[in-house]
Design an enzyme around this catalytic site. Sequence first.
Site, PDB file in Angstrom:
ATOM      1  N   CYS A  49      -2.699 -24.926  15.423  1.00 26.80           N
ATOM      2  CA  CYS A  49      -3.150 -26.291  15.654  1.00 26.80           C
ATOM      3  C   CYS A  49      -3.348 -26.526  17.143  1.00 26.80           C
ATOM      4  O   CYS A  49      -2.981 -25.698  17.980  1.00 26.80           O
ATOM      5  CB  CYS A  49      -2.147 -27.302  15.103  1.00 26.80           C
ATOM      6  SG  CYS A  49      -0.576 -27.360  16.019  1.00 26.80           S
ATOM      7  N   ASP A  96       1.419 -15.476  23.528  1.00 23.23           N
ATOM      8  CA  ASP A  96       0.053 -15.995  23.557  1.00 23.23           C
ATOM      9  C   ASP A  96      -0.474 -16.090  24.991  1.00 23.23           C
ATOM     10  O   ASP A  96      -0.177 -17.042  25.703  1.00 23.23           O
ATOM     11  CB  ASP A  96       0.003 -17.369  22.898  1.00 23.23           C
ATOM     12  CG  ASP A  96      -1.412 -17.895  22.756  1.00 23.23           C
ATOM     13  OD1 ASP A  96      -2.363 -17.157  23.089  1.00 23.23           O
ATOM     14  OD2 ASP A  96      -1.577 -19.051  22.324  1.00 23.23           O
ATOM     15  N   LYS A 132       3.864 -18.969  25.875  1.00 27.34           N
ATOM     16  CA  LYS A 132       2.597 -19.013  26.587  1.00 27.34           C
ATOM     17  C   LYS A 132       2.736 -18.264  27.917  1.00 27.34           C
ATOM     18  O   LYS A 132       3.658 -18.547  28.703  1.00 27.34           O
ATOM     19  CB  LYS A 132       2.185 -20.457  26.865  1.00 27.34           C
ATOM     20  CG  LYS A 132       1.885 -21.274  25.616  1.00 27.34           C
ATOM     21  CD  LYS A 132       0.566 -20.873  24.994  1.00 27.34           C
ATOM     22  CE  LYS A 132       0.153 -21.830  23.895  1.00 27.34           C
ATOM     23  NZ  LYS A 132      -1.157 -21.483  23.312  1.00 27.34           N
ATOM     24  N   THR A 140       6.982 -23.897  20.763  1.00 23.78           N
ATOM     25  CA  THR A 140       6.299 -23.312  21.918  1.00 23.78           C
ATOM     26  C   THR A 140       7.066 -23.487  23.215  1.00 23.78           C
ATOM     27  O   THR A 140       7.535 -24.579  23.547  1.00 23.78           O
ATOM     28  CB  THR A 140       4.902 -23.930  22.072  1.00 23.78           C
ATOM     29  OG1 THR A 140       4.185 -23.770  20.849  1.00 23.78           O
ATOM     30  CG2 THR A 140       4.135 -23.262  23.203  1.00 23.78           C
ATOM     31  N   GLU A 152      -1.019 -12.849  20.344  1.00 25.92           N
ATOM     32  CA  GLU A 152      -2.138 -13.700  19.935  1.00 25.92           C
ATOM     33  C   GLU A 152      -3.241 -13.730  20.994  1.00 25.92           C
ATOM     34  O   GLU A 152      -2.999 -14.096  22.138  1.00 25.92           O
ATOM     35  CB  GLU A 152      -1.624 -15.121  19.671  1.00 25.92           C
ATOM     36  CG  GLU A 152      -2.689 -16.073  19.174  1.00 25.92           C
ATOM     37  CD  GLU A 152      -2.147 -17.475  18.953  1.00 25.92           C
ATOM     38  OE1 GLU A 152      -2.975 -18.385  18.747  1.00 25.92           O
ATOM     39  OE2 GLU A 152      -0.913 -17.663  18.993  1.00 25.92           O
ATOM     40  N   LYS A 181       7.072 -19.326  20.221  1.00 29.12           N
ATOM     41  CA  LYS A 181       5.799 -18.877  20.770  1.00 29.12           C
ATOM     42  C   LYS A 181       5.840 -19.053  22.281  1.00 29.12           C
ATOM     43  O   LYS A 181       6.172 -20.134  22.778  1.00 29.12           O
ATOM     44  CB  LYS A 181       4.647 -19.683  20.169  1.00 29.12           C
ATOM     45  CG  LYS A 181       3.268 -19.304  20.691  1.00 29.12           C
ATOM     46  CD  LYS A 181       2.211 -20.007  19.862  1.00 29.12           C
ATOM     47  CE  LYS A 181       0.830 -19.769  20.379  1.00 29.12           C
ATOM     48  NZ  LYS A 181      -0.216 -20.343  19.500  1.00 29.12           N
ATOM     49  N   LYS A 201      -7.362 -22.381  12.381  1.00 30.18           N
ATOM     50  CA  LYS A 201      -7.202 -23.746  12.877  1.00 30.18           C
ATOM     51  C   LYS A 201      -8.333 -24.584  12.296  1.00 30.18           C
ATOM     52  O   LYS A 201      -9.505 -24.215  12.401  1.00 30.18           O
ATOM     53  CB  LYS A 201      -7.253 -23.792  14.400  1.00 30.18           C
ATOM     54  CG  LYS A 201      -6.098 -23.111  15.102  1.00 30.18           C
ATOM     55  CD  LYS A 201      -6.275 -23.183  16.614  1.00 30.18           C
ATOM     56  CE  LYS A 201      -5.126 -22.505  17.347  1.00 30.18           C
ATOM     57  NZ  LYS A 201      -5.361 -22.475  18.820  1.00 30.18           N
ATOM     58  N   ASP A 225      -7.665 -15.473  17.627  1.00 33.05           N
ATOM     59  CA  ASP A 225      -7.701 -16.934  17.637  1.00 33.05           C
ATOM     60  C   ASP A 225      -9.103 -17.391  18.037  1.00 33.05           C
ATOM     61  O   ASP A 225      -9.937 -17.696  17.192  1.00 33.05           O
ATOM     62  CB  ASP A 225      -6.642 -17.496  18.589  1.00 33.05           C
ATOM     63  CG  ASP A 225      -6.605 -19.020  18.592  1.00 33.05           C
ATOM     64  OD1 ASP A 225      -7.379 -19.646  17.849  1.00 33.05           O
ATOM     65  OD2 ASP A 225      -5.813 -19.601  19.353  1.00 33.05           O
TER      66      ASP A 225
END
Length: 322
Positions: A267, A168, A143, A118, A194, A141, A239, A217
């Site tokens: 997670c 995301d 953010k 991330t 996401e 990933k 998750k 999600d």
Amino acid sequence: MSAALAVRTDCFPLNAPFRISRGVKTIAEVLSVVILRNGVVGRGECVPYARYGESLSSTTATIESIREEIERGVTRRELLSLLPAGAARNAVDCALWDLELRQGRAAARARPVATAMTVSLDTPERMAEAATLLADAPLVKVKVDRENPAEALRAVRKAAPGPRLIVDPNESWTIADVDALQGLMTDLRVDLLEQPLPADADGDLAGYRSAIPIAADESIHVAEDLETLPDGYSVVNIKLDKTGGRTAALALAEAARARGLGVMTGCMISSSLSIAPAWTIAERADFVDLDGPLWLAKDREGGVRGTKGLLAPPQAGFWGDF
């Protein structure tokens, strides 16, 4: 049956701040559950999430509310009707799995999985610096929020031209943002978007045909949620803290596959004790995002190890499957 339950809070400082659209985290606070039955110890962990109205104290109280049933020998199937999906049930369910696996069959031979690494929310310049360190990872990933996500995404892709990308926004976009950024995300070879919209704006994705696959999600917790999930989603992020444990997570994975949906395993920022029960799903997932323990300054002894986006399983004996 001789049994005892222990519940405690464990804190793990992070090696760097973790920022998303909702805020910043510098320490991981988790709830650990230990169940002792007939001399065998089972362990589970959960991360209460304020987004779902959970806290360490409320989750502890929820677990304590069924102490008698746990110490009397509750089964995983019985647990499903005792507690709702969420962090509390997750910790207990995983501890029960650990007990069963330690008392039953031999441990499986788990293989490493490629996990998303991330890049947390920051200035485009700092996100590019972080992405440079991940340029050799197979999956990154990113953010983002609504404040100039295009610049952030361009910066990350320039710094890391090779990896597959997950974007995301953590529910911070609107459907207009999704639409406006389709071309850019296609140009930047984004593999997955996401949960761009707030879960209560899901209706905007009904009938929407995105050029980039969209994963649910916050909009998907358990298998029953598939009944109302808009068709604009083509992937579900599983998750254990949302499903309320491995038992319900496996049911969601099976139901999602039966509907032709892709599967992602995610997670929270957690220790390896949260990751081990998710491994069996990760080995069969289209996207794996289990880098939570890699953000810790120090993980639990014997936990997962990560090198350039390849996550090695915990050491033998760490949890039931290993």
